[in-house]
Design an enzyme around this catalytic site. Sequence first.
Site, PDB file in Angstrom:
ATOM      1  N   LYS A 198       1.050  -1.602  -0.532  1.00  0.00           N
ATOM      2  CA  LYS A 198      -0.111   0.226  -0.250  1.00  0.00           C
ATOM      3  C   LYS A 198       0.663   1.859  -0.319  1.00  0.00           C
ATOM      4  CE  LYS A 198      -0.574  -0.474   4.864  1.00  0.00           C
ATOM      5  NZ  LYS A 198      -1.068  -0.930   6.038  1.00  0.00           N
TER       6      LYS A 198
ATOM      7  N   TYR B 237      14.191  30.768   8.045  1.00  0.00           N
ATOM      8  CA  TYR B 237      12.630  31.216   8.272  1.00  0.00           C
ATOM      9  C   TYR B 237      12.483  31.567   9.923  1.00  0.00           C
ATOM     10  CZ  TYR B 237      11.099  31.153   3.334  1.00  0.00           C
ATOM     11  OH  TYR B 237      10.738  30.543   2.313  1.00  0.00           O
TER      12      TYR B 237
ATOM     13  N   ARG C  57     -10.552  -0.977  14.952  1.00  0.00           N
ATOM     14  CA  ARG C  57     -10.390  -0.132  13.600  1.00  0.00           C
ATOM     15  C   ARG C  57     -11.762  -0.475  12.594  1.00  0.00           C
ATOM     16  NH1 ARG C  57      -4.930   0.987  10.565  1.00  0.00           N
ATOM     17  NH2 ARG C  57      -4.578  -1.489  10.099  1.00  0.00           N
TER      18      ARG C  57
ATOM     19  N   MET D 154      10.400  24.489   2.178  1.00  0.00           N
ATOM     20  CA  MET D 154       9.908  23.749   1.022  1.00  0.00           C
ATOM     21  C   MET D 154      10.765  22.966   0.842  1.00  0.00           C
ATOM     22  SD  MET D 154       7.146  24.992  -1.366  1.00  0.00           S
ATOM     23  CE  MET D 154       6.052  25.314  -0.039  1.00  0.00           C
TER      24      MET D 154
END
Length: 380
Positions: A38, A268, A136, A316
């Site tokens: 998956k 940043y 689940r 980013m």
Amino acid sequence: MTETYRCWAEVDLQALRENLEQIRTSAGAGRKVLTVVKADAYGHGLRQIAAVLMQSGTDIFGVANLAEARAIRSVGAGWPILMLSACLPHEKSLAVREGIMPTISSLDEARAFSREALAQGTTVHLHLKVDTGMGRLGFSPENLETALPFIRALPGVAVSGLYTHYSSAEDDAVFTQTQQEIFAQTVSRCCHSNTPIPYIHAANSAGLLLDSSAIENTVRAGLLVYGIVPPGSRPLETDVYHRFRPALSWKCRVTFVKDVPPGTPVSYGHTYTTPTAMRLATISAGYGDGYLRAASNRASVLIGGERCRVLGRVTMDQMIVNASTVGDARPGDEVTLIGTQGSQTITATELACWCDTIPWEILTNITYRVPRTYRGGHAA
Ligand SMILES: *Cc1c(COP(=O)(O)O)cnc(C)c1O
């Protein structure tokens, strides 16, 4: 070809083949291996990985949605595929048409699949899931016993699997033991020799290493396929770490190098200021490539075989590292985010620790922008 890449992943297909062999050894003779592919094969690239696993003789695939199942079908027809998630109402028809084995948690779901199979003039092969403590998917053990005769009587339906899922196999031996016992009781009540169920399974990667039980005839391995031993508090035999080899390395490049004086704020928000004169390298990966921002000021990367700390915030597309101990870092130099350079190795698990997460998330978070390259033999 990788010379032109800024940020890429290299997958060693031979490691994958060897990991599958090791999983077979751990599972024991006669057990089938379901390989979980998956989330783009845990970020490794679904088609390539499916092709290698088919060539190496995986018995069955586990997927999370029908698009993944169809991608496997496009690589090789006819392989058994188990959908590990619940099918949505509108997906049932396609699942039956594609011959995907659905996971069932209620009699209602089984009835809906029966109607769909009848409408298509075919048989659907169901895996019944029992919830032994994951909370689940799955029938409660009592409900499963009650529902099973009704499911068996439905037209167009075959019961092909019975399974459960461990919530804490890597950490909690006692709770896993409880889940195992509940599952064993359910299996003994539901399986009769006149109506055998082909696939009986419980163990994920951690369960396979720590909790193999006699009643399972199939194991469901995910993380171990990719060569990563699930981290957790339960002790493992040390040879386990030598038997499995991570298939994926993640790399980028130095794009810029500069020497700065003490007191230079970095990135940043100025969450880091150089305490001394330093050589900084800007490198070509960031959270847009899936390198988690949580790694800011915590992770290290490898340049020239040296560990270099990530300084300030991950941005980013770029981040800044301390390259002071690297002899002569230059633009274009290879940077290893996960993998080995010289005598140093950074594992997905180590990066996950820095980010307060798990290696599963590190791998599946590597984004579409990062090309996957393959070595160790041709696959798809
Ligand atoms: C993802 C998944 C697995 C694989 O788990 P690993 O810990 O990666 O081996 C097994 N079973 C189910 C139901 C899953 O969803």
